[in-house]
Scaffold this motif. Structure first.
Motif, PDB file in Angstrom:
ATOM      1  N   SER A 187      46.426  35.141  50.967  1.00 20.82           N
ATOM      2  CA  SER A 187      45.535  35.747  49.972  1.00 20.82           C
ATOM      3  C   SER A 187      45.366  37.227  50.263  1.00 20.82           C
ATOM      4  CB  SER A 187      44.163  35.078  49.999  1.00 20.82           C
ATOM      5  OG  SER A 187      44.253  33.759  49.549  1.00 20.82           O
ATOM      6  N   ASN A 226      39.489  34.289  40.004  1.00 23.23           N
ATOM      7  CA  ASN A 226      39.488  35.731  40.218  1.00 23.23           C
ATOM      8  C   ASN A 226      40.744  36.227  40.925  1.00 23.23           C
ATOM      9  OD1 ASN A 226      36.962  36.184  39.005  1.00 23.23           O
ATOM     10  ND2 ASN A 226      35.944  35.445  40.844  1.00 23.23           N
ATOM     11  N   TYR A 227      41.811  35.456  40.851  1.00 25.93           N
ATOM     12  CA  TYR A 227      43.062  35.789  41.532  1.00 25.93           C
ATOM     13  C   TYR A 227      44.250  35.591  40.605  1.00 25.93           C
ATOM     14  CZ  TYR A 227      40.542  35.587  45.959  1.00 25.93           C
ATOM     15  OH  TYR A 227      39.669  35.815  46.980  1.00 25.93           O
ATOM     16  N   TYR A 228      45.353  36.215  40.998  1.00 26.74           N
ATOM     17  CA  TYR A 228      46.658  35.914  40.430  1.00 26.74           C
ATOM     18  C   TYR A 228      47.455  35.255  41.534  1.00 26.74           C
ATOM     19  CZ  TYR A 228      45.484  38.990  36.592  1.00 26.74           C
ATOM     20  OH  TYR A 228      44.871  39.562  35.503  1.00 26.74           O
ATOM     21  N   THR A 253      43.894  39.276  44.615  1.00 31.66           N
ATOM     22  CA  THR A 253      42.629  39.470  43.926  1.00 31.66           C
ATOM     23  C   THR A 253      42.840  40.149  42.577  1.00 31.66           C
ATOM     24  OG1 THR A 253      40.434  40.456  44.048  1.00 31.66           O
ATOM     25  CG2 THR A 253      42.172  41.647  45.151  1.00 31.66           C
ATOM     26  N   GLU A 294      42.985  39.772  49.705  1.00 30.24           N
ATOM     27  CA  GLU A 294      41.573  39.839  49.333  1.00 30.24           C
ATOM     28  C   GLU A 294      41.167  41.229  48.841  1.00 30.24           C
ATOM     29  OE1 GLU A 294      39.362  37.221  49.481  1.00 30.24           O
ATOM     30  OE2 GLU A 294      41.026  35.934  50.016  1.00 30.24           O
ATOM     31  N   ARG A 343      48.501  34.934  46.753  1.00 25.29           N
ATOM     32  CA  ARG A 343      47.359  35.035  45.839  1.00 25.29           C
ATOM     33  C   ARG A 343      46.784  36.441  45.980  1.00 25.29           C
ATOM     34  NH1 ARG A 343      43.526  30.311  46.750  1.00 25.29           N
ATOM     35  NH2 ARG A 343      43.303  31.333  48.758  1.00 25.29           N
TER      36      ARG A 343
END
Length: 136
Positions: free
Chosen positions: A75, A129-131, A110, A77, A108
């Motif tokens: 992720s 709230n992510y791609y 943000t 972030e 993933r």
């Protein structure tokens, strides 16, 4: 362009100063004040809790990336680049470096990355709230 892992107090302070310059583009009022309140401590605590912070460098520090390696997904972030550097610093190159470093089954990112670094979500699925993009 390089990603430099944040390890020293000076690098934490540099990352915090970059965030103070970039985040007002997307947050304001109490949300901005809350986000920036003791930002240096937050970066240090998040690093100690498993987040990996990097300075984006292109003729000097110009951005911050925060990554969490969760095994089956990495992720992103935070992904922030100074506005004046976004045309010369490729977010795609940052993604390439992260893929080379972590070799994740899924990445993933943000959703704020669209505003804070010019990320273009082509080929990514929207998930809260992510791609997310899967590589398996």
């Amino acid at each position: 362009m390089d990603l430099i892992e944040i390890e020293t107090k000076e690098e934490i302070i540099c990352a915090a100063e970059l965030e103070k310059e970039i985040i007002p583009e997307v947050l304001s009022g109490d949300a901005l004040n809350d986000y920036l309140s003791e930002i240096e401590k937050k970066i240090r605590y998040e690093s100690e809790a498993g987040a990996e912070y990097y300075l984006v460098a292109s003729s000097g520090p110009c951005g911050v990336v925060c990554v969490r390696n969760e095994g089956d997904v990495v992720s992103v972030e935070k992904a922030e680049i100074l506005k004046e550097k976004r045309s010369s610093v490729s977010f795609e190159r940052i993604i390439d470096i992260l893929l080379e470093t972590y070799d994740p089954p899924a990445l993933r990112i943000t959703a704020l990355a669209e505003k804070t670094c010019g990320f273009c979500p082509n080929g990514y699925e929207r998930e809260d709230n992510y791609y997310i993009k899967r590589y398996y």
